[in-house]
Motif scaffolding. Structure first.
Motif, mmCIF file in Angstrom:
data_model
loop_
_atom_site.group_PDB
_atom_site.id
_atom_site.type_symbol
_atom_site.label_atom_id
_atom_site.label_comp_id
_atom_site.label_asym_id
_atom_site.label_seq_id
_atom_site.Cartn_x
_atom_site.Cartn_y
_atom_site.Cartn_z
ATOM 1 N N PHE A 78 0.796 -1.677 -0.024
ATOM 2 C CA PHE A 78 -0.009 -0.258 -0.538
ATOM 3 C C PHE A 78 0.788 1.006 0.223
ATOM 4 C CE2 PHE A 78 -2.606 3.525 1.960
ATOM 5 C CZ PHE A 78 -3.526 3.358 1.207
ATOM 6 N N LEU A 79 0.659 2.479 -0.963
ATOM 7 C CA LEU A 79 1.293 3.337 -1.374
ATOM 8 C C LEU A 79 2.893 2.550 -1.350
ATOM 9 C CD1 LEU A 79 -0.125 5.951 1.908
ATOM 10 C CD2 LEU A 79 -0.550 6.239 -0.837
ATOM 11 N N THR A 80 3.016 1.894 -1.692
ATOM 12 C CA THR A 80 4.287 0.840 -1.966
ATOM 13 C C THR A 80 5.037 2.129 -3.046
ATOM 14 O OG1 THR A 80 3.536 -1.168 -2.751
ATOM 15 C CG2 THR A 80 5.559 -0.362 -3.398
ATOM 16 N N LYS A 81 5.296 3.566 -3.836
ATOM 17 C CA LYS A 81 5.952 3.876 -4.481
ATOM 18 C C LYS A 81 6.139 5.114 -3.788
ATOM 19 C CE LYS A 81 5.028 3.238 -9.448
ATOM 20 N NZ LYS A 81 5.110 3.890 -10.408
ATOM 21 N N PHE A 82 6.325 6.045 -2.752
ATOM 22 C CA PHE A 82 5.794 6.805 -1.560
ATOM 23 C C PHE A 82 6.479 5.828 -0.513
ATOM 24 C CE2 PHE A 82 4.323 8.186 2.442
ATOM 25 C CZ PHE A 82 5.374 9.919 2.871
ATOM 26 N N ALA A 83 6.486 4.760 0.137
ATOM 27 C CA ALA A 83 6.472 4.231 1.287
ATOM 28 C C ALA A 83 8.305 3.869 0.936
ATOM 29 C CB ALA A 83 6.301 3.297 1.411
ATOM 30 N N ALA A 84 8.853 3.173 -0.606
ATOM 31 C CA ALA A 84 9.972 3.068 -1.022
ATOM 32 C C ALA A 84 10.645 3.975 -1.142
ATOM 33 C CB ALA A 84 9.734 2.123 -2.461
ATOM 34 N N ALA A 85 10.547 5.574 -1.615
ATOM 35 C CA ALA A 85 10.886 6.461 -2.073
ATOM 36 C C ALA A 85 11.524 7.264 -0.611
ATOM 37 C CB ALA A 85 9.993 7.282 -2.433
ATOM 38 N N SER A 86 10.259 6.772 0.157
ATOM 39 C CA SER A 86 10.363 7.370 1.932
ATOM 40 C C SER A 86 11.786 6.612 2.048
ATOM 41 C CB SER A 86 9.423 8.053 2.738
ATOM 42 O OG SER A 86 8.699 8.410 1.920
ATOM 43 N N ILE A 87 12.116 5.836 2.344
ATOM 44 C CA ILE A 87 12.844 4.962 2.755
ATOM 45 C C ILE A 87 14.244 4.711 1.835
ATOM 46 C CG2 ILE A 87 13.312 1.912 4.042
ATOM 47 C CD1 ILE A 87 10.601 1.839 3.880
ATOM 48 N N ALA A 88 14.326 4.874 1.327
ATOM 49 C CA ALA A 88 15.606 5.323 0.252
ATOM 50 C C ALA A 88 15.892 6.596 0.204
ATOM 51 C CB ALA A 88 14.943 4.827 -1.531
ATOM 52 N N ILE A 89 15.591 7.406 0.556
ATOM 53 C CA ILE A 89 16.101 8.648 0.871
ATOM 54 C C ILE A 89 17.049 8.490 2.149
ATOM 55 C CG2 ILE A 89 15.422 10.513 1.405
ATOM 56 C CD1 ILE A 89 13.147 11.217 -0.946
ATOM 57 N N ILE A 90 15.943 7.775 2.863
ATOM 58 C CA ILE A 90 16.417 8.110 4.602
ATOM 59 C C ILE A 90 17.393 6.747 4.268
ATOM 60 C CG2 ILE A 90 16.375 6.638 6.517
ATOM 61 C CD1 ILE A 90 13.233 6.948 6.588
ATOM 62 N N MET A 91 17.495 5.989 4.142
ATOM 63 C CA MET A 91 19.647 5.036 3.447
ATOM 64 C C MET A 91 20.463 5.613 2.878
ATOM 65 S SD MET A 91 18.590 2.081 4.446
ATOM 66 C CE MET A 91 17.493 2.401 6.537
ATOM 67 N N ILE A 92 20.091 6.656 1.743
ATOM 68 C CA ILE A 92 21.171 7.358 1.246
ATOM 69 C C ILE A 92 21.568 8.676 2.614
ATOM 70 C CG2 ILE A 92 21.299 9.028 -0.485
ATOM 71 C CD1 ILE A 92 19.442 7.676 -2.695
ATOM 72 N N GLY A 93 20.541 8.538 3.094
ATOM 73 C CA GLY A 93 21.464 9.659 4.268
ATOM 74 C C GLY A 93 22.248 9.171 5.085
ATOM 75 N N ALA A 94 21.675 7.980 5.198
ATOM 76 C CA ALA A 94 21.805 6.750 6.420
ATOM 77 C C ALA A 94 23.691 7.132 5.633
ATOM 78 C CB ALA A 94 21.358 5.848 6.270
ATOM 79 N N ALA A 95 24.189 6.775 4.710
ATOM 80 C CA ALA A 95 24.795 6.111 4.279
ATOM 81 C C ALA A 95 25.832 7.865 3.951
ATOM 82 C CB ALA A 95 24.955 5.986 2.678
ATOM 83 N N VAL A 96 25.217 8.557 3.618
ATOM 84 C CA VAL A 96 26.569 9.813 3.286
ATOM 85 C C VAL A 96 26.466 10.735 5.074
ATOM 86 C CG1 VAL A 96 26.099 12.528 2.276
ATOM 87 C CG2 VAL A 96 26.145 10.918 1.359
#
Length: 148
Positions: A78-96
């Motif tokens: 449910f709301l997969t694209k939104f949830a996936a984009a949100s978590i991807a941003i969190i992951m990239i932020g954590a990496a950097v």
């Protein structure tokens, strides 16, 4: 806009990606929100983000909630694209912001000061695939809108 947000194919591959993302990301969110799996819970994580990392309070809350509830949204599709984009941003932020200084590799042998960012990049790639392709079959998104 809603058509794009819920659009997906009838493919089963996104189901595998969604389950995988849930299995590897939910425990990290549960650490941050609930203190499970050796985590510090909401209060401790919020304090770390706002104190040591100097994040604004609202950003700390969004990260904790995104990493906690986002995987559940992915699991049910449910709301997969939104949830996936949100978590991807969190992951990239954590990496950097939190893991870049430790290098690329996970600290398998305990010979680094901390964990590298390879997990975060792998997770972000998996999540970006869901942003592009949607939830696939066996998802709430597919049942709401269907194929694009």
């Amino acid at each position: 806009m809603f058509d794009y947000l819920f659009s997906t194919s009838g493919d089963i591959i996104p189901l595998i990606l969604r389950i995988t993302a849930f299995v590897v990301i939910f425990p990290h969110g549960a650490q941050k929100l609930l203190g499970w799996f050796g985590g510090y819970g909401f209060k401790g994580t919020y304090g770390f983000f706002t104190g040591q990392m100097k994040f604004p309070g609202i950003l700390a809350v969004l990260i904790i909630l995104g990493e906690s509830f986002g995987p559940v949204l992915l699991l049910v599709g449910f709301l997969t694209k939104f949830a996936a984009a949100s978590i991807a941003i969190i992951m990239i932020g954590a990496a950097v912001l939190a893991h870049r200084q430790n290098g690329f590799f996970i600290n398998w042998n305990g010979n680094q000061k901390g964990e590298g960012y390879e997990f975060h990049i792998l997770a972000a790639g998996l999540l970006i695939a869901l942003v592009v392709g949607g939830a696939g079959v066996y998802s709430v998104d597919f049942n709401l809108i269907g194929k694009f």
